[in-house]
Design an enzyme around this catalytic site. Structure first.
Site, PDB file in Angstrom:
ATOM      1  N   ARG A  49       1.056  -1.188   0.056  1.00  0.00           N
ATOM      2  CA  ARG A  49      -0.161   0.105   0.029  1.00  0.00           C
ATOM      3  C   ARG A  49       0.832   1.403   0.059  1.00  0.00           C
ATOM      4  NH1 ARG A  49      -2.521   3.332   1.795  1.00  0.00           N
ATOM      5  NH2 ARG A  49      -4.521   3.824   0.947  1.00  0.00           N
ATOM      6  N   ARG A  78     -10.182   4.608  -1.833  1.00  0.00           N
ATOM      7  CA  ARG A  78      -9.395   4.249  -1.159  1.00  0.00           C
ATOM      8  C   ARG A  78      -8.863   5.395  -0.143  1.00  0.00           C
ATOM      9  NH1 ARG A  78      -7.663  -0.573  -2.566  1.00  0.00           N
ATOM     10  NH2 ARG A  78      -8.042  -1.433  -4.544  1.00  0.00           N
ATOM     11  N   ASP A 107     -13.395   9.977   6.407  1.00  0.00           N
ATOM     12  CA  ASP A 107     -14.542  10.770   6.491  1.00  0.00           C
ATOM     13  C   ASP A 107     -14.744  11.440   7.750  1.00  0.00           C
ATOM     14  OD1 ASP A 107     -15.269   9.578   4.059  1.00  0.00           O
ATOM     15  OD2 ASP A 107     -16.401   7.915   4.978  1.00  0.00           O
ATOM     16  N   ASP A 125      -8.630  14.465   6.692  1.00  0.00           N
ATOM     17  CA  ASP A 125      -7.628  14.410   7.620  1.00  0.00           C
ATOM     18  C   ASP A 125      -7.332  12.790   7.659  1.00  0.00           C
ATOM     19  OD1 ASP A 125      -9.473  13.004   9.252  1.00  0.00           O
ATOM     20  OD2 ASP A 125      -9.386  14.587  10.740  1.00  0.00           O
ATOM     21  N   ASN A 152     -12.965  16.060  -0.116  1.00  0.00           N
ATOM     22  CA  ASN A 152     -13.793  15.124  -0.447  1.00  0.00           C
ATOM     23  C   ASN A 152     -15.191  15.118  -0.300  1.00  0.00           C
ATOM     24  OD1 ASN A 152     -14.044  12.054  -0.649  1.00  0.00           O
ATOM     25  ND2 ASN A 152     -14.661  11.951   1.463  1.00  0.00           N
ATOM     26  N   THR A 153     -15.972  14.253  -1.218  1.00  0.00           N
ATOM     27  CA  THR A 153     -17.258  14.483  -1.079  1.00  0.00           C
ATOM     28  C   THR A 153     -17.870  13.081  -0.446  1.00  0.00           C
ATOM     29  OG1 THR A 153     -19.608  14.689  -2.259  1.00  0.00           O
ATOM     30  CG2 THR A 153     -17.423  13.983  -3.532  1.00  0.00           C
ATOM     31  N   HIS A 154     -18.575  13.138   0.349  1.00  0.00           N
ATOM     32  CA  HIS A 154     -19.399  11.937   1.111  1.00  0.00           C
ATOM     33  C   HIS A 154     -20.657  11.842   1.072  1.00  0.00           C
ATOM     34  CE1 HIS A 154     -19.253   8.345   3.642  1.00  0.00           C
ATOM     35  NE2 HIS A 154     -20.220   9.032   4.439  1.00  0.00           N
TER      36      HIS A 154
HETATM   37  C1  GRF Z   1     -20.258   9.734  -4.791  1.00  0.00           C
HETATM   38  O1  GRF Z   1     -21.675   9.890  -4.213  1.00  0.00           O
HETATM   39  C2  GRF Z   1     -19.216   9.886  -3.613  1.00  0.00           C
HETATM   40  O2  GRF Z   1     -19.936  10.743  -2.685  1.00  0.00           O
HETATM   41  C3  GRF Z   1     -19.174   8.584  -3.156  1.00  0.00           C
HETATM   42  O3  GRF Z   1     -18.964   7.957  -4.243  1.00  0.00           O
HETATM   43  C4  GRF Z   1     -19.800   8.621  -5.279  1.00  0.00           C
HETATM   44  C5  GRF Z   1     -18.961   8.639  -6.398  1.00  0.00           C
HETATM   45  O4  GRF Z   1     -19.883   8.931  -7.625  1.00  0.00           O
HETATM   46  N1  GRF Z   1     -17.765   8.659  -2.334  1.00  0.00           N
HETATM   47  P1  GRF Z   1     -19.152   9.299  -9.205  1.00  0.00           P
HETATM   48  O5  GRF Z   1     -18.034   8.515  -9.268  1.00  0.00           O
HETATM   49  O6  GRF Z   1     -18.978  10.947  -8.933  1.00  0.00           O
HETATM   50  O7  GRF Z   1     -20.177   9.409  -9.954  1.00  0.00           O
END
Ligand code: GRF
Length: 204
Positions: free
Chosen positions: A69, A95, A149, A145, A111-113
């Site tokens: 890794r 990852r 998440d 960080d 990041n988007t979660h």
């Molecule tokens: C998104 O909902 C993101 O928040 C999550 O995985 C999804 C990715 O979707 N971690 P995409 O590849 O941008 O369509």
């Protein structure tokens, strides 16, 4: 940071959030940033194709091609550094990255979660919210960080859960929200409008 913030984007899957970001940048001369490289841990990720279609360099750095890794992460960092990014955005990157990665871009990894953090961390946030029976979930864009998440929240938006939702239908509505919120937050970062104070991100 240069006048145009140089962005690296990491994707693992379909890349619809990457596409939303590319579209937002193309539509807004004042965005303040450009995507200089897209990287993935999966050579087959559709997000890489989206990058190529947009004329952005696309690279795959697969874990299986590396000793361990740590070596994989080093290779990923090296591939990104070739493009001198000021910030890194994780757009569906499945990852974890370590402190060694983050040290190259302090407070500059986003990041988007697909949940309202701190609820439902991890890779199955949409399924977990449905199983728990909450009535509201949503989208969180946050700084990354070393914990999963966990980093300071930039922005959140709620999505109501419907009686007849399944994982796909709910994730689709969350993604529709992400596709606005994520580029919006990256724009704030590019414009130097985010200040981090402990767990608090202030927007000017
Ligand atoms: C998104 O909902 C993101 O928040 C999550 O995985 C999804 C990715 O979707 N971690 P995409 O590849 O941008 O369509």
């Amino acid at each position: 940071m240069s006048a145009q913030t140089r962005l690296a984007v990491l994707v693992s899957g379909s890349g619809t959030n990457l596409q939303a970001l590319l579209d937002a940048i193309a539509a807004d001369p004042d965005f303040g940033g450009e995507v200089v490289v897209v990287a993935s841990d999966r050579a087959s990720a559709q997000g890489l194709e989206r990058a190529r279609d947009a004329g952005v360099p696309a690279v795959a750095i697969e874990l299986g091609d590396h000793l361990d890794r740590a070596a994989w992460e080093q290779a990923l960092v090296a591939a990104l550094l070739e493009h001198r990014p000021d910030a890194v955005v994780l757009a569906g990157f499945m990852r974890l990255v370590t402190g060694a990665f983050l040290s190259h871009w302090p407070d500059r990894v986003v990041n988007t979660h697909p949940s309202l953090l701190p609820a439902f961390r991890g890779a199955h946030a949409v399924r977990d919210a449905l199983e728990y029976g909450v009535k509201v979930t949503g989208s969180t864009v946050h700084l990354v960080d070393e914990k999963v998440d966990h980093g300071p929240v930039i922005a959140q938006r709620a999505v109501e859960i419907r009686e007849d939702d399944d994982e796909d239908s709910l994730h689709e509505r969350i993604k529709a929200v992400e596709h606005e919120l994520f580029p919006h937050c990256v724009r704030l970062l590019c414009q130097g409008r985010l200040t981090v104070d402990g767990r608090h991100v202030r927007v000017s």
